[in-house]
Write a protein that holds these residues in place. Structure first.
Motif: not given
Length: 375
Positions: A270-290
């Motif tokens: 996401s914008y700003g790359a504010t989250y960086t994975a510390q381990y291998s992990q599953w993630v999901a994208t949801l179609p909802i936002g601000y």
């Protein structure tokens, strides 16, 4: 009413509204407050729940009085409800130049100035009558007659006019849902002193908002109550005041997983790359936002997937957000953002508390891109 299939064919993020729960809450608060009449506050699209569906549901259990904020909101309700036995009150300040619209659609404006009545009278034709809600400012400081003299002058004007009719008189309490009892008492004293001095019958009074109906029903006249938030099942005094009754939750916010991938160690999102994975992990994208009302500051908030808690990660964007997963889930899996999944629940109060705001703001921030599904 929108069926679930319609949502799946378009954008799979939606709000579920339990109309039976709203009806239950309405009957519960009337019993609790000892009320014989309910004015249901359905402004701001019934606090985001859908004004037409909510009012129709409440009409079915006998509610005949509804309150909105604007003329446009009132016109919409008038088009969808029976014309002869439904009262629609305009709680907000209205421009007197729109009196003709109010007459056409039988809307009863809240008025707090003698000058407004005088100007309105000039715009009303002989044989026409405009119902007036006399607003009394006992301490909210927004609108209303602000003294004993002002209340008397307005009441006298209405009584002497063949074009104006008193349909109600009310005030609005600033501290009914918090711990400032002294200020609340001052407002009560002002209302009783000013209104009783003018000899305005109690049958016209509607004093109790949700906070008053919940916590102060023993202090004021509650034959008629005028409530909003309690209808929708949440605590207007949270987190300071516990609910004296157990209402039913009305709203759930849900989405479906739109994409799933595995984030590798060191990868960001996401914008700003504010989250960086510390381990291998599953993630999901949801179609909802601000843009849908899922606020940008909700990063870190929990969600429910398969009855388990996960969390929003990275910056929330206009149309999408990303969540953690404990394993790979199929695209299309339902994610609960507000509501219950299995034994776990995210309440509206939980959501508002995380956002450092009140449930009212959360509900009225949910946009029209979120379809409403009515149970």
């Amino acid at each position: 009413m929108i069926e679930k299939n319609d949502v799946l064919m378009t954008r799979p993020s939606w709000i579920e509204v339990d109309l039976k729960a709203i009806n239950y809450n309405a009957q519960l608060i009337m019993r609790h407050a000892g009320a014989n009449r309910l004015i249901a506050v359905v402004k701001a699209n019934a606090y985001g729940h859908g004004a037409v569906a909510v009012t129709k549901s409440l009409y079915d259990i006998g509610v005949r009085d509804f309150a909105v904020a604007t003329i446009d909101e009132g016109i919409v309700l008038r088009k969808h409800l029976p014309k002869n036995n439904v009262n629609i009150i305009l709680l907000g300040v209205q421009d007197v130049s729109h009196v003709r619209l109010m007459l056409t659609h039988r809307l009863s404006p809240a008025v707090g100035e003698l000058e407004w009545l005088q100007e309105a009278e000039q715009l009303i034709d002989d044989g026409e009558i405009l119902d007036i809600q006399l607003a009394v400012d006992t301490g909210m400081g927004r609108m209303g007659a602000h003294s004993e003299t002002a209340v008397q002058a307005m009441y006298d004007k209405i009584l002497s006019s063949t074009k104006l009719n008193l349909s109600g008189i009310f005030t609005h309490f600033a501290t009914a849902d918090d711990e400032n009892q002294n200020y609340y008492d001052e407002q009560i004293d002002n209302f009783y002193k000013w209104v009783q001095s003018a000899n305005i019958p109690k049958s016209y009074w509607h004093l109790a908002n949700s906070g008053s109906a919940l916590w102060h029903y023993h202090q004021i006249n509650t034959d008629t109550i005028r409530v909003g938030s309690v209808l929708y099942g949440y605590n207007p005094g949270a987190p300071d005041l516990p609910m004296p009754i157990i209402t039913k939750n009305v709203l759930s916010l849900k989405s479906r997983i739109g994409a799933v991938h595995k984030l590798q160690v060191g990868e960001s999102l996401s914008y700003g790359a504010t989250y960086t994975a510390q381990y291998s992990q599953w993630v999901a994208t949801l179609p909802i936002g601000y843009a849908d009302g899922y606020l940008r500051r909700m990063t870190g908030m929990k969600v429910l997937v398969g009855g388990q808690e996960e969390h929003v990660i990275g910056r929330i964007t206009m149309d999408q957000l990303v969540i953690t997963l404990d394993r790979q889930y199929p695209v299309g899996t339902i994610v609960t953002l507000i509501g219950r999944d299995g034994d776990k629940e995210i309440t509206l109060e939980n959501f508002a508390d995380y956002a450092h705001t009140i449930p009212h703001e959360i509900l009225t921030s949910f946009g029209q891109r979120l379809s409403r599904i009515y149970k």
